[in-house]
Structures are given as C-alpha cells and as structure tokens.
Design a protein around this motif. Sequence first.
Motif, mmCIF file in Angstrom:
data_model
loop_
_atom_site.group_PDB
_atom_site.id
_atom_site.type_symbol
_atom_site.label_atom_id
_atom_site.label_comp_id
_atom_site.label_asym_id
_atom_site.label_seq_id
_atom_site.Cartn_x
_atom_site.Cartn_y
_atom_site.Cartn_z
ATOM 1 N N TYR A 80 27.938 47.068 -77.394
ATOM 2 C CA TYR A 80 29.315 47.513 -77.571
ATOM 3 C C TYR A 80 29.526 48.347 -78.830
ATOM 4 C CZ TYR A 80 30.143 44.790 -73.459
ATOM 5 O OH TYR A 80 30.082 44.319 -72.167
ATOM 6 N N ALA A 317 34.101 33.566 -71.268
ATOM 7 C CA ALA A 317 35.266 34.254 -71.821
ATOM 8 C C ALA A 317 36.405 33.284 -72.113
ATOM 9 C CB ALA A 317 35.733 35.346 -70.858
ATOM 10 N N GLU A 341 40.092 40.924 -64.718
ATOM 11 C CA GLU A 341 39.779 40.984 -66.153
ATOM 12 C C GLU A 341 38.390 40.430 -66.438
ATOM 13 O OE1 GLU A 341 40.770 41.453 -70.431
ATOM 14 O OE2 GLU A 341 40.827 42.552 -68.537
ATOM 15 N N ARG A 344 35.978 43.162 -65.465
ATOM 16 C CA ARG A 344 36.002 44.224 -66.481
ATOM 17 C C ARG A 344 35.266 43.796 -67.737
ATOM 18 N NH1 ARG A 344 38.152 45.709 -71.300
ATOM 19 N NH2 ARG A 344 38.962 43.597 -71.566
ATOM 20 N N TRP A 345 35.602 42.615 -68.232
ATOM 21 C CA TRP A 345 35.042 42.114 -69.496
ATOM 22 C C TRP A 345 33.544 41.878 -69.384
ATOM 23 C CZ3 TRP A 345 32.807 37.489 -71.233
ATOM 24 C CH2 TRP A 345 32.842 37.246 -72.596
ATOM 25 N N GLN A 346 33.097 41.368 -68.251
ATOM 26 C CA GLN A 346 31.677 41.075 -68.064
ATOM 27 C C GLN A 346 30.883 42.326 -67.683
ATOM 28 O OE1 GLN A 346 29.844 38.377 -68.643
ATOM 29 N NE2 GLN A 346 28.019 39.469 -67.943
ATOM 30 N N ARG A 382 35.220 49.352 -71.728
ATOM 31 C CA ARG A 382 35.692 49.051 -73.087
ATOM 32 C C ARG A 382 36.226 50.306 -73.785
ATOM 33 N NH1 ARG A 382 33.840 43.888 -74.966
ATOM 34 N NH2 ARG A 382 33.277 42.702 -73.105
ATOM 35 N N ASP A 391 38.224 45.135 -76.258
ATOM 36 C CA ASP A 391 37.261 44.058 -76.447
ATOM 37 C C ASP A 391 37.881 42.680 -76.283
ATOM 38 O OD1 ASP A 391 35.143 45.806 -76.908
ATOM 39 O OD2 ASP A 391 35.604 45.955 -79.046
ATOM 40 N N PHE A 393 39.802 39.624 -74.334
ATOM 41 C CA PHE A 393 39.859 39.077 -72.977
ATOM 42 C C PHE A 393 41.276 38.581 -72.762
ATOM 43 C CE2 PHE A 393 39.541 35.449 -70.032
ATOM 44 C CZ PHE A 393 38.982 36.095 -68.939
ATOM 45 N N HIS A 403 39.419 48.502 -63.784
ATOM 46 C CA HIS A 403 38.044 48.461 -64.289
ATOM 47 C C HIS A 403 37.136 49.285 -63.378
ATOM 48 C CE1 HIS A 403 36.289 45.884 -61.151
ATOM 49 N NE2 HIS A 403 37.408 45.182 -61.178
#
Length: 480
Positions: A80, A317, A341, A344-346, A382, A391, A393, A403
């Motif tokens: 990231y 998360a 979410e 998207r986050w993973q 991101r 960044d 969650f 996403h």
Amino acid sequence: MTPIDTVLDQALTRVTDKVQATIPVDRQVRAAHLVKKAKRFAGLETPLVFTEEPIPDPADVPLTEIDLSNPFMNRQGKWYPYFARLRDEAPVHYLADSPFGPFWSITRYADIQAVDSNPKVFSAEPYIVLGQPPLEIEMFIAMDPPKHDVQRKAVQGVVAPRNLKEMEGLIRERVQEVLDSLPTDEPFDWVDRVSIEITGRMLATLLDFPYEQRRKLTYWSDTISGTAEGTGGTTHQDEMFAAGEELARSFVALWHDKAARRAAGEPDGFDLITLMQTSEDTKDLIKKPMEFLGNLTLLIVGGNDTTRNSMTGGVLALSQNPDQFEKLKADPSVIPNMVSEIIRWQTPLAYMRRVAKEDVHFGGQFIRKGDQVIMWYASGNRDERKFENPDAFLIDRPNARNHMSFGFGVHRCMGNRLAEMQLRILWEELLARFDRIDVVGEPEYVQSNFVKGYSKMMVQLTARSAPQESAEPAEEPAAA
C-alpha cells in the motif's frame, strides 16, 4: 497475416486439435511435465526461487526501480505505501527488469478501468498473471472476444439470478453446518475450519463434484495458481504438474459419468458440467483437452480465491476495527454494503495482466506493442481520487460497491453475485451465533504477487448470551 499464412495457421490448428483430441488430457499434462524436467536437467531452464528479505520503505527506492512483483510485498505490509507513491508520482510506471520481465504498472482507479474496458487494445491472452505458468492451458478469462464471449456464455447460467435464488437455501444450510461445528472460547484456525471448508463445499456443489473429496478442489486451486514462475509462490513444478494431472483425470471421469447419467434419463441440473454439455458451443469441449482443463481450472480457482480470502479478510478487518463490529451488531441491515467493503478492502486478487496489441499513448507514456500491462486492482481500490479515506474499513461506506475487485468490461467476474451472496449469508449466520470474533495473533499470509490470501489465522469465538434465530436475509442493494 497473408492469405497463405492464414491457411497454414488454420491447417496447423486443425492438426493440433486432432492430435490433442486423441491423447488423454492427463497424459498431455504428464508429457508437458517430462518436457519441463528434461529442460531443467539439461540446464535450459532454471526454476525461480524467491528468498524473503526485508523490503525497504518506498521513499528509499529510486522510482525507476520500484518492483511490485515481489511476492513478499503483501506479507510485509508494503504494497500500500508503494502503491500510494506510484499513484502520486508515476501512475503509469515502467519497470525495465524484474524476475518476470519488464512491465508497466497501472495504479489509479480511472486508468485501470480504462485499460480493463478496452480489450481491442489490451489483450488478456495468453495468461493473466505476471509470470509464465509452467503448464500452458487455455481458459476463457485469458481469451479475447469473440472466443471469450462464447465460452463464458456457456457457463454463466450457473450464476443466473434464478439459479442463485435456488442455491441460497443450500448455501445457508452448509454455512450453518460449518458454524455449528466450531468451538467457542478456544482458538482455532479460521482459514482451515471456515474459509476453506465453506469454499470447498460450494465448489463441489457448483461442479457436481464428489462431496467427500471437496478438499481436493481447494488444494488443486492453491497448487496450480501458486508456482514461483507464475506468481512468485512456493509450489514446486513437480507438485503443480501432479495436481494438474490428477485434476484432469478426475474431471474427464466426471464429464463422462455425467454424460452417461444424462443419457440414462437423469434430469439436467444447473451444475457447470451439465451447462457445458448442454451448450452447442461447449458440448464437445472434452475433445479439446487443454482448453477443457483450462476452463475447469479457471472455474475452480475463480470460485476459490475471492470468496475464501474475503471470508478471512472480513473477520480480520472487523477485529482490527471493533467500532465497525459494534455498528454491525447494532444494525445488521448494513451487511450487504459491508460485504462490498470487505471485498474492496481485501481485494483478493491483486491484479490482472494485459498485453498491448499495438503501440499506444496512455497516461502520458508510450506503451509499445507486446508490452506487459499490469492493472493493480489492489491499488485502485485504495485510490484517494475514488474513495475518501481509502485505507479505512467502513462498513457503511457510501460507494463501497464501486470497488474494482471484480474487474470491468467483458472480463468482469462472472461469479460476483455468488461470491457476495456467500459472504452475506456467512455474516448473517455469524451474527446469529456469536457476540465476539477475536483474531488471536498475527495472520499468516500466502506468498504470492497475485493472490492476496491467508494461509492461517487463529480466531476465538464468544457465543451470544441468548440463542438467536438465524438472521433473515438482508435486502440486496441496487447494483452500482
């Protein structure tokens, strides 16, 4: 291509197809394995081996030397910050030398969407990972239209809305069985007991594969997609070819068994094998063994990684963001948005590869015909230009469904609705049973530059103080 070249190419294709159709696919895999072993023995090929070393901070690396193909980036938490630097300083970035050859990195959301939506210029063929997989098989995700469209159409009925509705009860039943078998107040490996187990059960259902052998499906997926040459993984070529050979034998036998049962009067189901056999475009796919093997491998890998690693990533998360877990318990209707979410986050698959079909000016850079172009979905998800505070969650993020984990255009993930449904049901059933889900210790990550996955994550559950009925399904939001 001249007319004579076209005629010769077509003739060669017919001969190749005829030869392949007469040789059992497991023997073709074995032959490919022997060729690879002979090349290694003769010193013509040297298998890649990756040794983990600390990855420096991105500010300490010259811009031209940033290498996102390092398979330890995710494990060390460095992807990231490197993505952030490239998005700001070189959103279309060229690396001249890597273990996988030179490649362009596309890291901004809008640029990734533009590349992914333009198959006329950016080709998915012949494979979608940075490296060259040792076993060369054909799969429709690595085909361009029109061939891609024909093969995808033949199997996409398995995830049609009507079929998904019929599957929902079975998915919930199998999720309940898994969750009811879990211990409380003592640590266990969530990856093995929940993520892999539920994924294996669903893959066996979708493929009408022997249920008692379901763990083979996730093993084959991990092994075939985890070679050093393809993704920087740890699978040795010999193990990968052995898995490919076993997969080939199993699915050829399953194909013929299914055909025999249908001929004897068994009603058609909605599994992927039946759909292939009843489509005019793929009913003879068994006569193109490497294409048959490739598409079955694609369906297994595609049904494994996204759902499985999102099942684990979501727990991590929420454990890292206890305020979001409290918000979820207070309002379970947010589950469908939370699922988006989580994905998207993973971002379970970090990227997809394309190859420029022609010279093209893109993002202020000149990309030459034949260049590798890597769309980093994990970076686009991101991108500050698309997601506020990316960044973080946030289970009620307003644009979570935007996403890019499922891709865009003709190659958008066929099973996205099925993956979302499995994750929704999992969280509905988890909330009905457990008051706390605590991650115990640091997760262990898969070595890969492609799969953002987990190999182990210890979790401890705390049961609800009073028995609860299973959650009622939440209403699905409208598609973005």
